[in-house]
Design an enzyme around this catalytic site. Structure first.
Site, mmCIF file in Angstrom:
data_model
loop_
_atom_site.group_PDB
_atom_site.id
_atom_site.type_symbol
_atom_site.label_atom_id
_atom_site.label_comp_id
_atom_site.label_asym_id
_atom_site.label_seq_id
_atom_site.Cartn_x
_atom_site.Cartn_y
_atom_site.Cartn_z
ATOM 1 C CG HIS A 135 23.945 6.903 31.464
ATOM 2 N ND1 HIS A 135 24.630 6.258 30.543
ATOM 3 C CD2 HIS A 135 23.588 8.081 30.818
ATOM 4 C CE1 HIS A 135 24.809 7.312 29.395
ATOM 5 N NE2 HIS A 135 24.106 8.411 29.729
ATOM 6 C CB CYS A 154 27.533 12.707 29.553
ATOM 7 S SG CYS A 154 26.505 12.743 27.980
ATOM 8 C CG HIS A 160 21.962 12.152 31.467
ATOM 9 N ND1 HIS A 160 23.215 12.207 31.722
ATOM 10 C CD2 HIS A 160 21.905 11.745 30.191
ATOM 11 C CE1 HIS A 160 24.030 11.599 30.904
ATOM 12 N NE2 HIS A 160 23.216 11.156 29.649
ATOM 13 C CG HIS A 162 20.141 8.285 27.199
ATOM 14 N ND1 HIS A 162 20.218 9.243 25.961
ATOM 15 C CD2 HIS A 162 21.398 8.484 27.964
ATOM 16 C CE1 HIS A 162 21.307 9.984 26.484
ATOM 17 N NE2 HIS A 162 22.079 9.514 27.536
ATOM 18 C CG ASP A 195 12.252 -0.586 31.557
ATOM 19 O OD1 ASP A 195 12.556 0.503 31.229
ATOM 20 O OD2 ASP A 195 11.062 -0.747 31.477
ATOM 21 C CG HIS A 196 11.253 2.657 34.356
ATOM 22 N ND1 HIS A 196 10.781 2.123 33.024
ATOM 23 C CD2 HIS A 196 10.631 3.590 34.422
ATOM 24 C CE1 HIS A 196 10.300 2.744 32.454
ATOM 25 N NE2 HIS A 196 9.789 3.790 33.308
ATOM 26 C CD GLU A 248 23.811 7.382 25.096
ATOM 27 O OE1 GLU A 248 24.463 6.617 25.861
ATOM 28 O OE2 GLU A 248 24.626 8.209 24.639
HETATM 29 NI NI NI Z 1 23.832 9.869 28.212
#
Ligand code: NI
Length: 258
Positions: A135, A154, A160, A162, A195-196, A248
């Site tokens: 995200h 961020c 990046h 998580h 997901d992914h 997160e």
């Molecule tokens: Ni983040």
């Protein structure tokens, strides 16, 4: 008014050993293929002016080991359901010297059933899931400079990642919703959809160019709740999604509704 929660861990099985002294890891201690459980007992009340205690935690430990562990031993032997043994446990802890609020039974580190002393007709079932996603936090209402200052790393232009953990909390009648059904539903409605993925680029929910919201952990919890709640209601009448919690990192989580 105060709340105090005490965690008590114990093993149940033919080799479980009550001579254990390591309550942190569990007493009776585990041996062989014994099962290991964790109970979180919450009490509510006022604090005693002399002792500073709401309740002496040793009283909770004693009550669990003396009165609740035997219920688990019998329940496992007799093939009762965990929800049934949980209800018996709530009854056995009702005579604690402070008002019992709730008992939460961890059947695994990821799956728990909770029953409130005031409502023993329902349980709150929780199960954790994980997914990985990228995200970027970048608000269209702020300048590039303001975005960099607010979000720091961020705001990295390419995003990046998580490893998120998601935990729905579902209120239902005891044994009304099989865990596998909650898993299948959550997997279809949430995990498979996100997901992914790059949340900002691949999903309309978090694409601000398409009317989506910023993929902050707070917004992720709300979007997931809004997706899963109606699907759960459709799937199982009487089962209500109370809350979604999203981690997160292991240090940051958000719940909705909070
Ligand atoms: Ni983040």
């Amino acid at each position: 008014m105060h709340t105090l929660t005490r965690t008590v861990r114990f093993a149940v099985g033919p080799s479980a050993d009550a001579r254990g002294v390591n309550g942190f890891a569990g007493n009776p201690s585990v041996a062989g293929f014994d099962r290991h459980y964790e109970l979180r007992v919450s009490c509510r009340g006022e604090v005693d002016a002399v002792t500073g205690y709401l309740i002496d935690i040793k009283a909770i430990d004693r009550a669990v080991r003396d009165r609740v562990v035997p219920l688990f031993v019998a329940g496992v032997e007799d093939g009762e359901t965990p929800a049934s043994v949980l209800r018996q446990s709530v009854g056995a802890l009702a005579s604690l010297p402070a008002a019992l609020q709730s008992v939460r039974l961890f059947l695994t580190p990821y799956h728990s059933l909770e029953m409130a002393a005031a409502d023993q007709t329902t349980v709150v079932m929780r199960q954790r899931f994980d997914f990985s996603a990228a995200h970027r936090l970048h608000s269209p209402s702020l300048s590039d400079e303001e975005n960099r200052r607010l979000y720091g790393k961020c705001n990295n232009p390419r995003g990046h990642g998580h490893n998120y953990v998601v935990e729905p909390a579902v209120r239902c009648k005891p044994d009304a919703l099989p865990l596998a059904e909650l898993e299948a539903l959550t997997d279809r409605v949430i995990i498979q959809a996100f997901d992914h993925k790059h949340l900002n680029e691949d999903t309309v929910e978090f694409d601000v160019r398409k009317g989506g919201v910023l993929p902050s952990v707070e917004n992720i919890a709300r979007v997931f709740f809004d997706r899963l709640a109606p699907e759960l209601a459709k799937h199982s009448s009487g089962a209500v999604l109370e809350r979604i919690t999203v981690w997160e990192t292991d240090r940051t989580c958000a719940s909705y509704p909070g």
